[in-house]
Each structure stands twice: as structure tokens, then as C-alpha cells.
Design a protein around this motif. Structure first.
Motif, PDB file in Angstrom:
ATOM      1  N   SER A  53     -20.526 -87.624 -50.422  1.00 30.50           N
ATOM      2  CA  SER A  53     -19.513 -87.978 -49.423  1.00 30.50           C
ATOM      3  C   SER A  53     -19.451 -89.502 -49.274  1.00 30.50           C
ATOM      4  O   SER A  53     -18.490 -90.045 -48.738  1.00 30.50           O
ATOM      5  CB  SER A  53     -19.816 -87.329 -48.075  1.00 30.50           C
ATOM      6  OG  SER A  53     -20.989 -87.882 -47.490  1.00 30.50           O
ATOM      7  N   LEU A  54     -20.510 -90.160 -49.741  1.00 32.44           N
ATOM      8  CA  LEU A  54     -20.545 -91.619 -49.795  1.00 32.44           C
ATOM      9  C   LEU A  54     -20.189 -92.039 -51.215  1.00 32.44           C
ATOM     10  O   LEU A  54     -20.281 -91.243 -52.155  1.00 32.44           O
ATOM     11  CB  LEU A  54     -21.938 -92.144 -49.437  1.00 32.44           C
ATOM     12  CG  LEU A  54     -22.545 -91.641 -48.127  1.00 32.44           C
ATOM     13  CD1 LEU A  54     -23.977 -92.157 -47.997  1.00 32.44           C
ATOM     14  CD2 LEU A  54     -21.707 -92.067 -46.937  1.00 32.44           C
ATOM     15  N   SER A  55     -19.801 -93.287 -51.387  1.00 31.06           N
ATOM     16  CA  SER A  55     -19.552 -93.792 -52.734  1.00 31.06           C
ATOM     17  C   SER A  55     -20.900 -93.953 -53.421  1.00 31.06           C
ATOM     18  O   SER A  55     -21.746 -94.736 -52.976  1.00 31.06           O
ATOM     19  CB  SER A  55     -18.816 -95.133 -52.674  1.00 31.06           C
ATOM     20  OG  SER A  55     -18.509 -95.579 -53.977  1.00 31.06           O
ATOM     21  N   ASN A  56     -21.110 -93.214 -54.517  1.00 35.17           N
ATOM     22  CA  ASN A  56     -22.417 -93.199 -55.170  1.00 35.17           C
ATOM     23  C   ASN A  56     -22.314 -92.814 -56.633  1.00 35.17           C
ATOM     24  O   ASN A  56     -21.373 -92.112 -57.045  1.00 35.17           O
ATOM     25  CB  ASN A  56     -23.353 -92.185 -54.494  1.00 35.17           C
ATOM     26  CG  ASN A  56     -24.216 -92.804 -53.410  1.00 35.17           C
ATOM     27  OD1 ASN A  56     -24.769 -93.886 -53.590  1.00 35.17           O
ATOM     28  ND2 ASN A  56     -24.320 -92.117 -52.280  1.00 35.17           N
ATOM     29  N   VAL A  57     -23.278 -93.248 -57.418  1.00 31.94           N
ATOM     30  CA  VAL A  57     -23.573 -92.633 -58.713  1.00 31.94           C
ATOM     31  C   VAL A  57     -24.905 -91.918 -58.509  1.00 31.94           C
ATOM     32  O   VAL A  57     -25.878 -92.527 -58.060  1.00 31.94           O
ATOM     33  CB  VAL A  57     -23.669 -93.675 -59.855  1.00 31.94           C
ATOM     34  CG1 VAL A  57     -22.299 -94.242 -60.159  1.00 31.94           C
ATOM     35  CG2 VAL A  57     -24.631 -94.806 -59.538  1.00 31.94           C
ATOM     36  N   PRO A  58     -24.977 -90.615 -58.754  1.00 35.80           N
ATOM     37  CA  PRO A  58     -26.231 -89.889 -58.532  1.00 35.80           C
ATOM     38  C   PRO A  58     -27.340 -90.459 -59.412  1.00 35.80           C
ATOM     39  O   PRO A  58     -27.147 -90.709 -60.598  1.00 35.80           O
ATOM     40  CB  PRO A  58     -25.877 -88.453 -58.934  1.00 35.80           C
ATOM     41  CG  PRO A  58     -24.391 -88.377 -58.796  1.00 35.80           C
ATOM     42  CD  PRO A  58     -23.896 -89.730 -59.187  1.00 35.80           C
ATOM     43  N   LEU A  59     -28.498 -90.678 -58.804  1.00 35.59           N
ATOM     44  CA  LEU A  59     -29.651 -91.199 -59.518  1.00 35.59           C
ATOM     45  C   LEU A  59     -30.758 -90.152 -59.514  1.00 35.59           C
ATOM     46  O   LEU A  59     -30.932 -89.412 -58.546  1.00 35.59           O
ATOM     47  CB  LEU A  59     -30.147 -92.496 -58.858  1.00 35.59           C
ATOM     48  CG  LEU A  59     -29.124 -93.631 -58.729  1.00 35.59           C
ATOM     49  CD1 LEU A  59     -29.712 -94.796 -57.940  1.00 35.59           C
ATOM     50  CD2 LEU A  59     -28.655 -94.097 -60.108  1.00 35.59           C
ATOM     51  N   ARG A  60     -31.523 -90.096 -60.594  1.00 33.65           N
ATOM     52  CA  ARG A  60     -32.601 -89.123 -60.715  1.00 33.65           C
ATOM     53  C   ARG A  60     -33.879 -89.643 -60.047  1.00 33.65           C
ATOM     54  O   ARG A  60     -34.195 -90.834 -60.137  1.00 33.65           O
ATOM     55  CB  ARG A  60     -32.888 -88.821 -62.182  1.00 33.65           C
ATOM     56  CG  ARG A  60     -31.752 -88.083 -62.886  1.00 33.65           C
ATOM     57  CD  ARG A  60     -32.110 -87.817 -64.340  1.00 33.65           C
ATOM     58  NE  ARG A  60     -31.033 -87.135 -65.038  1.00 33.65           N
ATOM     59  CZ  ARG A  60     -30.914 -85.808 -65.121  1.00 33.65           C
ATOM     60  NH1 ARG A  60     -31.822 -85.037 -64.534  1.00 33.65           N
ATOM     61  NH2 ARG A  60     -29.909 -85.273 -65.786  1.00 33.65           N
ATOM     62  N   ASP A 109     -25.990 -87.907 -67.607  1.00 29.33           N
ATOM     63  CA  ASP A 109     -25.708 -88.480 -66.288  1.00 29.33           C
ATOM     64  C   ASP A 109     -24.413 -89.276 -66.251  1.00 29.33           C
ATOM     65  O   ASP A 109     -24.125 -89.956 -65.271  1.00 29.33           O
ATOM     66  CB  ASP A 109     -26.860 -89.401 -65.865  1.00 29.33           C
ATOM     67  CG  ASP A 109     -28.157 -88.643 -65.661  1.00 29.33           C
ATOM     68  OD1 ASP A 109     -28.083 -87.430 -65.353  1.00 29.33           O
ATOM     69  OD2 ASP A 109     -29.226 -89.246 -65.815  1.00 29.33           O
ATOM     70  N   GLU A 110     -23.618 -89.196 -67.307  1.00 30.37           N
ATOM     71  CA  GLU A 110     -22.379 -89.968 -67.372  1.00 30.37           C
ATOM     72  C   GLU A 110     -21.454 -89.621 -66.200  1.00 30.37           C
ATOM     73  O   GLU A 110     -21.281 -88.451 -65.863  1.00 30.37           O
ATOM     74  CB  GLU A 110     -21.660 -89.685 -68.687  1.00 30.37           C
ATOM     75  CG  GLU A 110     -20.324 -90.397 -68.814  1.00 30.37           C
ATOM     76  CD  GLU A 110     -19.662 -90.119 -70.157  1.00 30.37           C
ATOM     77  OE1 GLU A 110     -20.304 -90.359 -71.199  1.00 30.37           O
ATOM     78  OE2 GLU A 110     -18.499 -89.636 -70.160  1.00 30.37           O
ATOM     79  N   ILE A 111     -20.927 -90.664 -65.574  1.00 30.14           N
ATOM     80  CA  ILE A 111     -19.960 -90.464 -64.495  1.00 30.14           C
ATOM     81  C   ILE A 111     -18.908 -91.562 -64.575  1.00 30.14           C
ATOM     82  O   ILE A 111     -19.229 -92.728 -64.825  1.00 30.14           O
ATOM     83  CB  ILE A 111     -20.654 -90.470 -63.106  1.00 30.14           C
ATOM     84  CG1 ILE A 111     -19.632 -90.234 -61.989  1.00 30.14           C
ATOM     85  CG2 ILE A 111     -21.420 -91.759 -62.874  1.00 30.14           C
ATOM     86  CD1 ILE A 111     -20.270 -90.037 -60.625  1.00 30.14           C
ATOM     87  N   ALA A 112     -17.659 -91.186 -64.413  1.00 31.81           N
ATOM     88  CA  ALA A 112     -16.557 -92.149 -64.485  1.00 31.81           C
ATOM     89  C   ALA A 112     -16.499 -92.952 -63.195  1.00 31.81           C
ATOM     90  O   ALA A 112     -16.514 -92.392 -62.097  1.00 31.81           O
ATOM     91  CB  ALA A 112     -15.237 -91.429 -64.721  1.00 31.81           C
TER      92      ALA A 112
END
Length: 446
Positions: free
Chosen positions: A104-111, A228-231
Motif C-alpha cells: 500500500s506504500l510505494s515499495n520494491v519488496p525486499l527479501r 524479484d523483477e518489478i517494473a
């Protein structure tokens, strides 16, 4: 900052007939009816920091993710000083992991416990406003976000951001930090005035212009070619190829929270002219805040700057300001030193109007003794003050305090006189003109 209660030389000469008009008191203004729909706004010359338009610019408001410009500044400063490299790596903390999973926040998911390169976290922060990536950078630089916030507030004071208040590295509301906030209350977030934001943006793009190489990227994939690729699409929709594409747009940072509303710091360049615009809590014509509104209002601001103003040169670098050619020197072989402008003196002025302008020189009181004189030895090129451009009424053309008003410097060296010459001058102070002539002659021998 330069103090103006020191030795002030009013050089009302250099009244040059220029074909331009006057802003409201203290500012140059092309159209008194111009306005933008925003709680606060400001437009400045990206080269000099000259203020072209401002609205409620000293009102402290929420800034949301425009706060990340300070995180960018501190990172690039650390890189320049060799304290951090963009090739360094960072291992994800539990705090950063938790924040990164909130989409819901601007993020790139990190492991969790994964290692990431600072460069890719910087790109995620600057292009996609990724919040967890921003906290990761803060931890890398200062060990914790709490310590990093101290650096943010300290740097704000150094840059002359008079009312800036940082409680976190991202600009999120503290309640969104998963209980990890350590500065301020749970519902607080960062606040600045439009002038503060303009000051930060001005210093960022002038001290570290490479930031625009990243901030100007419209689209990029995070960890391309991996699971983990995200646009990442830049939240600055005025960049080339995006929905509100604007000619010459180069950066810089958007921001949105319920508290701050819709905010945007835009940078653009056309035909060599650079502008920095800020809109805070932007609304549409109905008074409603929307993503589109901040870009619509920024377009108004940028169009105003590019179409209504032109640059006029008043004096070239190395010029002597008539009426303020020298300043007295105590204890020197010479009794005065010549002054000159350190760089070209120019301002942005409204097109097709006609006003006389004059200059005023203000010397730095910190460089002067109790008699308002320089003290030898004095080196050539020493900056001792700045040139101020005034209108016919004596109102100064306004600049950000961090801006680039043309500096005044010494045009030659003045060595310190030896004890004998100083002694002879002291004796000669109460004797006739013939003795003065003798003392000056002896001074030349030494």
C-alpha cells in the motif's frame, strides 16, 4: 550566511537601463494575476536561486516523499567523501523487510536477510520512491534511521533550511513505519516551507547534478532478469514518454500523503535556462487534491517561467563596480585593495518592459575589523561580500539564501606591512602632510 549589518557600500551607480519590469515588492514579476492552485508554491532560477514567483512560501507544510531529496543529498555527499560507494552492499534488516512488504506504500519488496547493492536501492528510491529502500540507505550511512534523521536535521540547518523538520528518512507518516519510529509522535511526519524545499532542491541539483541522471529515468526494472523483477515507473509523470510529458523536464521528486496532500518538486531545462518549481498540497480548479493536479499546476508554473522571463547580463566577471572600487585595508603595505565581481552578474527579467536598475554591494561583516576594514595580509580572490541588484525603489531582487548571488572578491594581494612601516604610520598620524608623504615613500621601500 552573510550578515548585512556590517560594512555596506551603496553603489547606486551602475544604473543600467534594462528592458524589464518589476515583481511585487522585492521580486521580479511578469504578471501580477498569475497564480497556481496549491497550498504553497515557489519558482526559482535553477542557476542562481533567484525567486521568480512565490505563494505562501514561508508556511510550514507536509512534504511527504519530497523528503527523500535530503536522503539523496546525504547519500551522494557520503559517496563524494568516500564514506560509502554505490557498489557497496546492504543486508536487509527486519525493520526494512517489514516496511518493504507493505505494497500500500510505494515499495520494491525486499527479501529478509538478502544482500542488495546500494546502487539498486538508490535507483528504487529515486525513481520509484521506494520507502524501505530509503530506510536501508539511511541504515547504511548512519547505522539506524534514528541516527540518520539527526544527520538530516543537521544538514538542513547547514543548507539554510530555516523551518525544516525531519522525523524520518522517507516522508511517510510515522504510523506507517510498523512501530519502529523513534523521532516524534506516531502521527508526525516531515514538514518544510516551500522555500526550504526549493533550497534543498537547488543545492541538490547544483552540488550533485548527477542525481538528475537517475531522477530523470522514466521507467526501469528492479532486479531485472531475476525472480524479484518489478517494473518501476517514475512517479514524476512529466518525464519523457509518461502521461504528462513536458518538454525539458529533468526531475525531481513527488510526494503524497493524507497530511501533505499532493506535492511535487520539478526541474526542467529549455535552451539553457533551468527552472526549479515546487507545488505543495496542489488541487484542481474545484479545490480537490489529485495526482493530476500537481502536474497541471507544475505545468502552469514552468510555462510561466519559460515564456515570461529572459536573462539579462548586468556586469561581466572581473568588473569593477563604480563607486565601490576599493575597500580600506588595515596594516597593509597598501591602504586599500581593489574589488571585482567574481562571476557574471545577471538576472531573469520579465520580457518587453522597461525599468532602471542599480547595484548595491554588501560586505561580510565577519571579514572586517571594528573599523569596518579588511586586515592585511589579504589574498587575491578572497570573497568579501556580494552584489545585490535593486530596482528604482531600492527593493532587492530576491534570491534563496542558498542561491548564487554574484560574489565580490579582492582583485589583488595586499601584504602586511612590517613593524617599522606600521610604527612610522602611527607617528605620522598626527603630523603635517609633508610627513605623510615621507611615510608613504618609505612604505614603498618595504
Amino acid at each position: 550566511m552573510r550578515k548585512r549589518n556590517g560594512y555596506r557600500i551603496s553603489a547606486v551607480v551602475l544604473s543600467i537601463l534594462l528592458f524589464f519590469g518589476l515583481f511585487s515588492p522585492g521580486a521580479l514579476k511578469a504578471d501580477a494575476a498569475f497564480d497556481v492552485n496549491a497550498g504553497a508554491a515557489i519558482l526559482v532560477d535553477g542557476e542562481t536561486g533567484q525567486i521568480l514567483f512565490e505563494k505562501n512560501s514561508n508556511q510550514q507544510l507536509g512534504v511527504a516523499s519530497m523528503s527523500k531529496m535530503m536522503t539523496e543529498y546525504l547519500l551522494l555527499e557520503a559517496v563524494k567523501k568516500g564514506k560509502v560507494s554505490l557498489d557497496d552492499t546492504y543486508q536487509v534488516s527486519e525493520y526494512v523487510y517489514q516496511v518493504s512488504q507493505d505494497r500500500s506504500l510505494s515499495n520494491v519488496p525486499l527479501r529478509a536477510d538478502e544482500t542488495y547493492q546500494i546502487r539498486e536501492l538508490y535507483e528504487a528510491m529515486t525513481i520509484y520512491s521506494a520507502n524501505a529502500a530509503t530506510i536501508a540507505i539511511a541504515e547504511k550511512i548512519a547505522g539506524s534511521e534514528a541516527e540518520f534523521v539527526k544527520l538530516m536535521n543537521k544538514k538542513a540547518k547547514e543548507l539554510g533550511m530555516e523551518k525544516a523538520k525531519f522525523v524520518n528518512a522517507t516522508g511517510l507518516n510515522n504510523k506507517d513505519l510498523k512501530g519502529h519510529h523513534t523521532t516524534g509522535g506516531p502521527t508526525e511526519e516531515n514538514t518544510m516551507t516551500a522555500r526550504d524545499v526549493a533550497t534543498l532542491a537547488y543545492r541538490l541539483v547544483n552540488d550533485y547534478p548527477e542525481v538528475l541522471e537517475t531522477a530523470g529515468i522514466p521507467k526501469k526494472k528492479f532486479r531485472e532478469g531475476t525472480d524479484d523483477e518489478i517494473a518501476m515507473e517514475n512517479w514524476n509523470w512529466m518525464l519523457p514518454s509518461l502521461v504528462f510529458e513536458y518538454e525539458g523536464m529533468t526531475g525531481l521528486k513527488t510526494g503524497t500523503t493524507d497530511f501533505a496532500g499532493y506535492c511535487f518538486t520539478g526541474t526542467a531545462e529549455r535552451d539553457g535556462q533551468k527552472l526549479i518549481g515546487i507545488v505543495m498540497d496542489a488541487t484542481d480548479d474545484k479545490g480537490e487534491g489529485t495526482y493530476n493536479a500537481r502536474f497541471t499546476e507544475m505545468k502552469k508554473l514552468m510555462d510561466y517561467g519559460f515564456t515570461q522571463f529572459e536573462r539579462k547580463e548586468i556586469a561581466a566577471a572581473g568588473s569593477t563596480v563604480k563607486g565601490a572600487e576599493t575597500v580600506p585595508v588595515q596594516k597593509g603595505k597598501e591602504k586599500e585593495v581593489k574589488l571585482e565581481t567574481a562571476s557574471d552578474l545577471s538576472v531573469l527579467v520579465p520580457k518587453a518592459s522597461n525599468t532602471k536598475y542599480k547595484t548595491d554591494i554588501t560586505l561580510n561583516s565577519s571579514d572586517l575589523d571594528k573599523n569596518n576594514e579588511l586586515v592585511a595580509p589579504v589574498k587575491k580572490g578572497k570573497v568579501v561580500g556580494f552584489v545585490e541588484v535593486q530596482d528604482e525603489k531600492g527593493e532587492a531582487v530576491p534570491f534563496l539564501k542558498a542561491g548564487g548571488q554574484t560574489k565580490v572578491q579582492t582583485a589583488e594581494n595586499v601584504e602586511k606591512a612590517n613593524w617599522f612601516v606600521l610604527s612610522m604610520r602611527a607617528v605620522g598620524g598626527g603630523i603635517a602632510n609633508g610627513w605623510h608623504w615621507l611615510i608613504d615613500t618609505i612604505t614603498g621601500w618595504f
